[in-house]
Design a protein around this motif. Structure first.
Motif, PDB file in Angstrom:
ATOM      1  N   MET A   1       8.212  13.353 -39.340  1.00  0.00           N
ATOM      2  CA  MET A   1       8.155  14.539 -40.229  1.00  0.00           C
ATOM      3  C   MET A   1       7.256  15.604 -39.625  1.00  0.00           C
ATOM      4  O   MET A   1       7.677  16.739 -39.430  1.00  0.00           O
ATOM      5  CB  MET A   1       7.588  14.115 -41.593  1.00  0.00           C
ATOM      6  CG  MET A   1       7.739  15.189 -42.622  1.00  0.00           C
ATOM      7  SD  MET A   1       7.682  14.470 -44.250  1.00  0.00           S
ATOM      8  CE  MET A   1       5.996  14.600 -44.623  1.00  0.00           C
ATOM      9  N   ILE A   2       6.089  15.177 -39.202  1.00  0.00           N
ATOM     10  CA  ILE A   2       5.169  16.157 -38.622  1.00  0.00           C
ATOM     11  C   ILE A   2       5.683  16.601 -37.268  1.00  0.00           C
ATOM     12  O   ILE A   2       5.718  17.785 -36.977  1.00  0.00           O
ATOM     13  CB  ILE A   2       3.756  15.560 -38.484  1.00  0.00           C
ATOM     14  CG1 ILE A   2       3.243  15.166 -39.871  1.00  0.00           C
ATOM     15  CG2 ILE A   2       2.800  16.537 -37.837  1.00  0.00           C
ATOM     16  CD1 ILE A   2       2.028  14.276 -39.829  1.00  0.00           C
ATOM     17  N   THR A   8       9.555  24.614 -35.736  1.00  0.00           N
ATOM     18  CA  THR A   8      10.166  25.533 -36.670  1.00  0.00           C
ATOM     19  C   THR A   8       9.230  25.777 -37.869  1.00  0.00           C
ATOM     20  O   THR A   8       9.106  26.884 -38.361  1.00  0.00           O
ATOM     21  CB  THR A   8      11.557  25.041 -37.133  1.00  0.00           C
ATOM     22  OG1 THR A   8      11.987  25.858 -38.208  1.00  0.00           O
ATOM     23  CG2 THR A   8      11.502  23.606 -37.619  1.00  0.00           C
ATOM     24  N   ARG A  11       6.574  28.193 -36.787  1.00  0.00           N
ATOM     25  CA  ARG A  11       7.082  29.576 -36.696  1.00  0.00           C
ATOM     26  C   ARG A  11       7.250  30.179 -38.099  1.00  0.00           C
ATOM     27  O   ARG A  11       6.926  31.339 -38.348  1.00  0.00           O
ATOM     28  CB  ARG A  11       8.412  29.596 -35.937  1.00  0.00           C
ATOM     29  CG  ARG A  11       8.186  29.727 -34.431  1.00  0.00           C
ATOM     30  CD  ARG A  11       9.508  29.846 -33.712  1.00  0.00           C
ATOM     31  NE  ARG A  11      10.272  30.997 -34.139  1.00  0.00           N
ATOM     32  CZ  ARG A  11      11.590  31.070 -34.009  1.00  0.00           C
ATOM     33  NH1 ARG A  11      12.264  30.061 -33.479  1.00  0.00           N
ATOM     34  NH2 ARG A  11      12.230  32.149 -34.401  1.00  0.00           N
ATOM     35  N   LYS A  12       7.788  29.315 -38.978  1.00  0.00           N
ATOM     36  CA  LYS A  12       7.986  29.780 -40.359  1.00  0.00           C
ATOM     37  C   LYS A  12       6.657  30.229 -40.964  1.00  0.00           C
ATOM     38  O   LYS A  12       6.548  31.312 -41.553  1.00  0.00           O
ATOM     39  CB  LYS A  12       8.539  28.617 -41.202  1.00  0.00           C
ATOM     40  CG  LYS A  12       9.941  28.864 -41.717  1.00  0.00           C
ATOM     41  CD  LYS A  12      10.543  27.556 -42.174  1.00  0.00           C
ATOM     42  CE  LYS A  12      10.844  27.556 -43.642  1.00  0.00           C
ATOM     43  NZ  LYS A  12      11.578  26.303 -44.014  1.00  0.00           N
TER      44      LYS A  12
ATOM     45  N   GLN B 137      15.811  26.475 -41.913  1.00  0.00           N
ATOM     46  CA  GLN B 137      15.069  26.600 -40.661  1.00  0.00           C
ATOM     47  C   GLN B 137      14.986  28.051 -40.253  1.00  0.00           C
ATOM     48  O   GLN B 137      15.881  28.842 -40.535  1.00  0.00           O
ATOM     49  CB  GLN B 137      15.747  25.748 -39.587  1.00  0.00           C
ATOM     50  CG  GLN B 137      15.618  24.268 -39.936  1.00  0.00           C
ATOM     51  CD  GLN B 137      15.973  23.391 -38.774  1.00  0.00           C
ATOM     52  OE1 GLN B 137      17.003  23.604 -38.120  1.00  0.00           O
ATOM     53  NE2 GLN B 137      15.122  22.410 -38.507  1.00  0.00           N
ATOM     54  N   ILE B 138      13.904  28.350 -39.561  1.00  0.00           N
ATOM     55  CA  ILE B 138      13.597  29.749 -39.282  1.00  0.00           C
ATOM     56  C   ILE B 138      14.706  30.460 -38.504  1.00  0.00           C
ATOM     57  O   ILE B 138      15.059  31.600 -38.822  1.00  0.00           O
ATOM     58  CB  ILE B 138      12.231  29.868 -38.548  1.00  0.00           C
ATOM     59  CG1 ILE B 138      11.822  31.344 -38.417  1.00  0.00           C
ATOM     60  CG2 ILE B 138      12.247  29.194 -37.193  1.00  0.00           C
ATOM     61  CD1 ILE B 138      11.408  31.959 -39.702  1.00  0.00           C
ATOM     62  N   HIS B 139      15.339  29.796 -37.593  1.00  0.00           N
ATOM     63  CA  HIS B 139      16.370  30.496 -36.802  1.00  0.00           C
ATOM     64  C   HIS B 139      17.650  30.680 -37.599  1.00  0.00           C
ATOM     65  O   HIS B 139      18.549  31.383 -37.163  1.00  0.00           O
ATOM     66  CB  HIS B 139      16.626  29.757 -35.484  1.00  0.00           C
ATOM     67  CG  HIS B 139      17.085  28.339 -35.702  1.00  0.00           C
ATOM     68  ND1 HIS B 139      16.197  27.287 -35.875  1.00  0.00           N
ATOM     69  CD2 HIS B 139      18.318  27.813 -35.790  1.00  0.00           C
ATOM     70  CE1 HIS B 139      16.883  26.180 -36.066  1.00  0.00           C
ATOM     71  NE2 HIS B 139      18.181  26.473 -36.023  1.00  0.00           N
ATOM     72  N   SER B 184      10.013  35.421 -46.404  1.00  0.00           N
ATOM     73  CA  SER B 184      10.614  34.266 -45.744  1.00  0.00           C
ATOM     74  C   SER B 184      11.225  34.635 -44.399  1.00  0.00           C
ATOM     75  O   SER B 184      11.794  33.786 -43.734  1.00  0.00           O
ATOM     76  CB  SER B 184      11.659  33.644 -46.657  1.00  0.00           C
ATOM     77  OG  SER B 184      12.643  34.623 -46.925  1.00  0.00           O
ATOM     78  N   PHE B 307       5.580  24.546 -47.224  1.00  0.00           N
ATOM     79  CA  PHE B 307       6.149  25.898 -47.172  1.00  0.00           C
ATOM     80  C   PHE B 307       6.553  26.374 -48.568  1.00  0.00           C
ATOM     81  O   PHE B 307       6.417  27.540 -48.921  1.00  0.00           O
ATOM     82  CB  PHE B 307       7.346  25.929 -46.227  1.00  0.00           C
ATOM     83  CG  PHE B 307       7.766  27.341 -45.896  1.00  0.00           C
ATOM     84  CD1 PHE B 307       6.980  28.121 -45.047  1.00  0.00           C
ATOM     85  CD2 PHE B 307       8.919  27.898 -46.445  1.00  0.00           C
ATOM     86  CE1 PHE B 307       7.347  29.411 -44.755  1.00  0.00           C
ATOM     87  CE2 PHE B 307       9.284  29.200 -46.151  1.00  0.00           C
ATOM     88  CZ  PHE B 307       8.498  29.958 -45.298  1.00  0.00           C
ATOM     89  N   ILE B 372       2.609  17.476 -48.152  1.00  0.00           N
ATOM     90  CA  ILE B 372       3.759  18.052 -47.451  1.00  0.00           C
ATOM     91  C   ILE B 372       5.020  17.578 -48.140  1.00  0.00           C
ATOM     92  O   ILE B 372       5.150  16.397 -48.481  1.00  0.00           O
ATOM     93  CB  ILE B 372       3.764  17.612 -45.978  1.00  0.00           C
ATOM     94  CG1 ILE B 372       2.540  18.220 -45.283  1.00  0.00           C
ATOM     95  CG2 ILE B 372       5.031  18.075 -45.275  1.00  0.00           C
ATOM     96  CD1 ILE B 372       2.224  17.547 -43.984  1.00  0.00           C
TER      97      ILE B 372
END
Lengths: 659, 374
Positions: A1-2, A8, A11-12, B137-139, B184, B307, B372
């Motif tokens: 998970m980590i 990504t 980056r987020k 996901q960011i991309h 976001s 997040f 998390i």
């Protein structure tokens, strides 16, 4: 998970962190903008918004000002304020308005019409505004309401003030009257506009109108805090109003009442004037009406009866009535002829009852004729033939000059009555300008006996007489007593001084005025109106003869007691041209239709030895001056002279009394 | 030891209690207190209906918020979509069978409360987006699919609220959603393009507005054109604020408000009343209080490891900022009048409920900041 999503995820996180940072910066700027706006509104423009906020919340209610009084010369109130009982309701404070109003209607015994009017008024105003049920409760109604007051919660009996004229019809034309201010009053007088409150009464005519700004007073002010709907929340302030100025007039109520009594049931006017100070002691126009009727809106019936009266009570004849002066003009014609050296006192004319001139016959009032008459006799017997001949020699323009000097063809007051008429003294120039035609010599003849174009007001004739009687000096008639008024003695010495100056030779002062060096021409007050005072004295003596010698036209109205003895001149002015045939008939006055009858006039002054007062009596369609007007003057003279002593006593006691 | 327990997800109750953000809670309590006093002032210094029910609501919803704060952030994450759909259903319900009042149909009668779902949507949209982007996901954020879906999710409730009609709330929902989209990582060019499109289409949008809404916009540009009608509110509001001056007219002494010159003083114009009575100093302090609340909320987001929690806190902080800004700008005459309450200060149960739900999630994020979410 980590490990899996670490890249990504990282980056987020960095994107969101970066963007949040930008956003935070933007937030700071925006908050800064809000603070800037707060600063601008609350600090920079604070004053402006405070004013606006006060304008929102504070409302001023003007209270009706209390009107100043009118007093006569002796301080009697001739127009004052009366306590009146009014009934007010504030509909908002009443639980059941409908049942309450019906109860009130029963107690006051209101008629259906008034009741409907009240309901209509109630519906047109806000519930917290005072509804005036009655502006003028009778004492009985007031007592009754107070008796039932405990069961009439919300009803308020109120003590208020209203104009009152204690002498009713006696002073109507002089004082005028007050009534609710109209839109016209508001637009024409800023003072009224400034002080206007609903229901305010203002002067409509007469002195009430012309002295409005002195009389009106100052509003009291109540300042209230109101809410957004205009409802009063609490009282902040109360400023006392100020009563209007009290005005003392020169008139004497006793004399005024006598005039009213003499003119009862007749149309006409009587004016009495002090020949030195110009004080008007009385000025009455008849028929009159009660001005108190106008206070609460005159009723239809009353208004109709005033309006449809054929004798026209609404007209102030003393200053707006224009009539041919008839023979009362003759003293001026004689004076003019003497002053212009047209004739000498010894000039004689043979009167045969008529005279032929320019192809027309001019009749004397006496069909048989007066025989050979000189000027004194002609005035005494009012011989028309003599005056035809004399006027012919004098010419209308020279007559015009003298007549105007003595007050005809001019307003008597400067600006007290805006309805005052100027009158008309014809001249050749006037006719050319006004009618576009040349002067006809025959017109001079009839002007010389006070007929034709010439028109005067009764008050003008009174002024004319006064200015003759005081020896020929200019005076200024007045109605209002002022602090700095000259006394009889002051005026007399001024006149004497002016006379002396005139005799001494070239009038230096006049020359200065003419050259524009000296001040106003208004200083010609109390200055001589003659060239030679002997001429004036001659005319006055002839007027004495007219009243006090046998064959004089007003001999029958004479008073032999020296204290009251007066001199005068009759006048009978024709209303319409009469034909030869009618003249032959010699109808009695009662046989002529009212509106065709002659006007009767009389001018007089006295006491003859030391004249103090002049008067003019005018009776519309009254017949002959000698038989109708002169007897009234006789009666009035007694009163005037008697009142003279009272007046002098009062003056002694109240040297500085104004009002 | 902490790390261990944190990793294992096992936190004791006292640890939870200790990790609450007390500054934020304190600020909220002060705000609640200030709002109650303001409500008391709107009623002219009497405890009447509005004050009573405002105080009760604040106490009930604040307690509720405290309890919900202990709910695991995972649970909030898991109900993110469900919450959105439930509120959406309520919105549809309101449109169909809602309670009508003063010309619009915004309320659902839940027997114990008249709920205004559009207020809840202001929070729900943030939760929904937070969950959506938590997973994305960011991309892939700027992929076609991931642009269209959020757009639809955002536009449907907006249209429903606009049709009630309630322009103010729909704008706030829209702005809340957009700010989350921006955070976001949605490409900035989309925002530029769409705002350009909006600008071009503005005339058409205006032509669809109701006459009273058009009037409001016209009035905003010139309040004096109809001072007794449409311009009345804004003029009176500015007079009230401006006449407050540096230190205000004093508590219970705002003449504009107690003499009824101020419209809607319980709700949208509560700040005007506050500003009139407490002046520039009071207003800036109140603004500062909001700034602290926003800052603390954002700070919780900054230290959140998940997040979902981070995005929600950031988004919610920004939303609070937007509510406050729009409301204040409106009553100060910087923006046209649209119905928008001031969080916690304004009278209104649904608004209070929604605000407190938001802070529950924020507090939960604080308590579970090290957690998390998969």
């Amino acid at each position: 998970m980590i490990s899996g999503g670490s890249d990504t995820s990282y980056r987020k996180q960095s994107v969101v962190g970066r963007r949040m940072f930008i956003l935070s910066a933007a937030k700071l700027i925006v908050f800064g903008g809000i603070i800037a706006q707060l600063f601008s509104l609350q600090i920079n423009q604070n004053k402006k918004y405070l004013t606006l906020s006060d304008k929102n919340r504070l409302r001023e209610w003007k209270l009706p000002p209390i009107r100043g009084d009118f007093q006569d010369f002796f301080g009697n109130i001739i127009a004052g304020n009366l306590k009146v009982y009014q009934l007010h309701i504030i509909p908002e404070q009443v639980e059941n308005f409908n049942s309450l109003i019906i109860r009130v209607k029963d107690i006051l015994e209101l008629d259906q019409k008034t009741f409907n009017k009240i309901i209509k008024k109630k519906n047109s105003q806000k519930p917290w505004e005072t509804l005036i049920i009655s502006e003028n409760l009778s004492w009985d109604q007031f007592v009754k309401i107070n008796f039932y007051l405990h069961e009439l919660s919300g009803v308020k009996p109120v003590l208020s003030v209203a104009r009152s004229y204690p002498y009713n019809e006696n002073y109507t034309h002089l004082l005028g009257y007050v009534a609710q201010a109209s839109q016209n009053d508001l637009t024409n007088n800023d003072e009224i506009k400034k002080k206007h409150v609903p229901g305010l009464r203002v002067g409509k005519i007469g002195l009430e109108r012309s002295l409005e700004n002195d009389l009106i007073g100052m509003n009291g002010v109540q300042r209230y805090e109101v809410n957004a709907y205009g409802k009063r929340i609490n009282q902040i302030d109360h400023i006392e109003g100020q009563k209007g100025k009290s005005i003392r007039l020169t008139v004497d109520t006793k004399i005024q009442e006598k005039c009213n009594e003499l003119l009862k049931d007749r149309a006409g006017s009587i004016s009495v004037m002090d020949i030195y100070t110009g004080d008007i002691l009385a000025m009455h126009s008849s028929p009159s009406f009660d001005p108190n009727l106008f206070l609460y809106g005159i009723s239809y019936e009353n208004w109709e009866s005033i309006r449809s009266n054929p004798k026209k009570p609404l007209i102030n004849r003393s200053i707006t009535g224009l009539y041919p002066p008839g023979s009362t003009i003759k003293p001026i014609v004689a004076l003019s002829a003497l002053e212009n050296n047209v004739i000498s006192p010894n000039f004689k004319v043979n009167c045969s009852g008529k005279i032929e001139m320019y192809g027309q016959t001019y009749n004397c009032w006496k069909k048989k004729g007066h025989g050979v008459v000189n000027l004194r006799d002609a005035l005494k017997v009012s011989c028309d033939t003599f005056f035809y001949e004399m006027s012919r020699r004098l010419g209308v323009d020279r007559l015009n000059e003298t007549a105007k000097k003595f007050g005809l063809g001019n307003k008597v007051f400067k600006n007290i009555f805006n309805e005052e008429k100027i009158g008309l003294v014809p001249s050749t120039e006037w006719k050319k300008n006004a009618l576009g035609r040349g002067w006809v010599l025959g017109e001079t003849l009839i002007t010389g006996i006070g007929q034709g174009y010439i028109q005067t007001t009764p008050l003008q004739l009174c002024l004319m007489t006064a200015q003759l009687a005081n020896g020929g000096f200019k005076i200024s008639p007045k109605l209002i007593v002022n602090k700095d008024d000259l006394t009889f003695e002051d005026v007399k010495s001024k006149m004497d001084k002016n006379l002396e100056k005139k005799i001494q030779g070239p009038d230096f002062d006049d020359a200065l005025v003419d050259l524009g060096i000296s001040s106003s021409k208004d200083d010609d007050l109390y200055s001589p109106l003659f060239r030679n005072q002997e001429n004036v004295k001659f005319v006055l003596e002839a007027m004495f003869a007219s009243t006090n010698e046998v064959r004089g036209t007003s001999f029958s109205s004479r008073i032999e007691d020296k204290k009251y003895q007066f001199a005068g001149k009759t006048g009978t002015s024709q209303v319409k041209r009469i034909t030869e045939a009618q003249r032959e008939l010699d109808l009695d006055i009662s046989q002529i239709p009212y509106e065709d009858r002659d006007h009767a006039l009389y001018i007089a002054f006295g006491p003859y030895k030391n004249p103090r007062y002049a008067m003019s009596v005018f009776i519309e369609h009254g017949g002959s001056g000698g038989s109708t007007a002169a007897p009234m003057a006789k009666k009035l003279f007694k009163v005037v002279i008697d009142r003279h002593e009272e007046r002098e006593k009062f003056k002694q006691k109240n040297i500085n009394f104004v009002a | 030891m902490f790390q261990e327990t944190a990793l294992s997800g096992q936190i004791t109750f006292f640890q939870k209690l200790r990790s609450l953000d007390y500054i934020l809670l304190f600020c909220l309590l002060i705000l609640g207190f200030v709002s109650s006093l303001s409500m008391y002032s709107t009623e002219g210094g009497e405890v009447l209906y509005h004050t009573k029910s405002h105080v009760i609501r604040f106490i009930v919803f604040f307690s509720m918020m405290l309890i919900f704060s202990f709910v695991n952030l995972k649970l909030w994450h898991s109900i993110g979509y469900i919450f959105y759909f439930v509120v959406l259903c309520l919105l549809i319900w309101a449109s169909l069978y809602g309670v009508k009042a003063s010309g619009s149909q915004r309320w659902v009668d839940l027997y114990f409360i008249n709920l205004q779902p559009s207020e809840l949507m202001k929070v729900a949209i943030i939760m929904c987006f937070a969950k959506f982007y938590h997973r994305t996901q960011i991309h892939l954020v700027n992929s076609f699919k991931n642009i269209i879906i959020p757009m639809v999710v955002l536009i449907v409730p907006i249209l429903l609220v606009v049709s009630q009609p309630d322009l103010g709330t729909s704008i706030l929902i829209g702005l809340s959603g957009l700010v989350v989209l921006w955070l976001s990582g949605v490409n900035a060019k989309y925002f530029i393009y769409s705002s350009l499109i909006l600008l071009i289409s503005l005339p058409f949008v205006i032509s669809f507005l109701k006459p009273y809404q058009k009037l409001r916009i016209l009035t905003f540009f010139n309040p004096d054109r109809d001072p007794l009608g449409a311009g009345y509110q804004i003029i009176q509001s500015k007079i009230a604020v401006g006449s407050g001056g540096l230190s205000g007219k004093g508590f219970l002494k705002g003449t504009q408000s107690y003499l009824d010159f101020l419209p809607e003083k319980h709700t949208d114009f509560i700040f005007t009343l506050f500003s009139e009575e407490h002046g520039f100093i009071g207003s800036v302090l109140l603004l500062f209080l909001y700034a602290i609340i926003i800052y603390r909320t954002a700070k919780i987001g900054g230290s959140a490891r998940s997040f979902f929690g981070k995005l929600f806190c950031y988004g919610y902080a920004s939303s609070i900022f937007i509510y406050v800004t729009v409301n204040m700008s409106m009553v100060l005459g910087l923006l046209p009048i649209v119905g928008s309450p001031l969080p916690i200060m304004s009278y209104g149960g649904s608004s209070m409920l929604a605000t407190m739900i938001g802070f529950s999630v924020v507090m939960s994020t604080k308590i579970y900041q090290k957690q998390i979410i998969a």
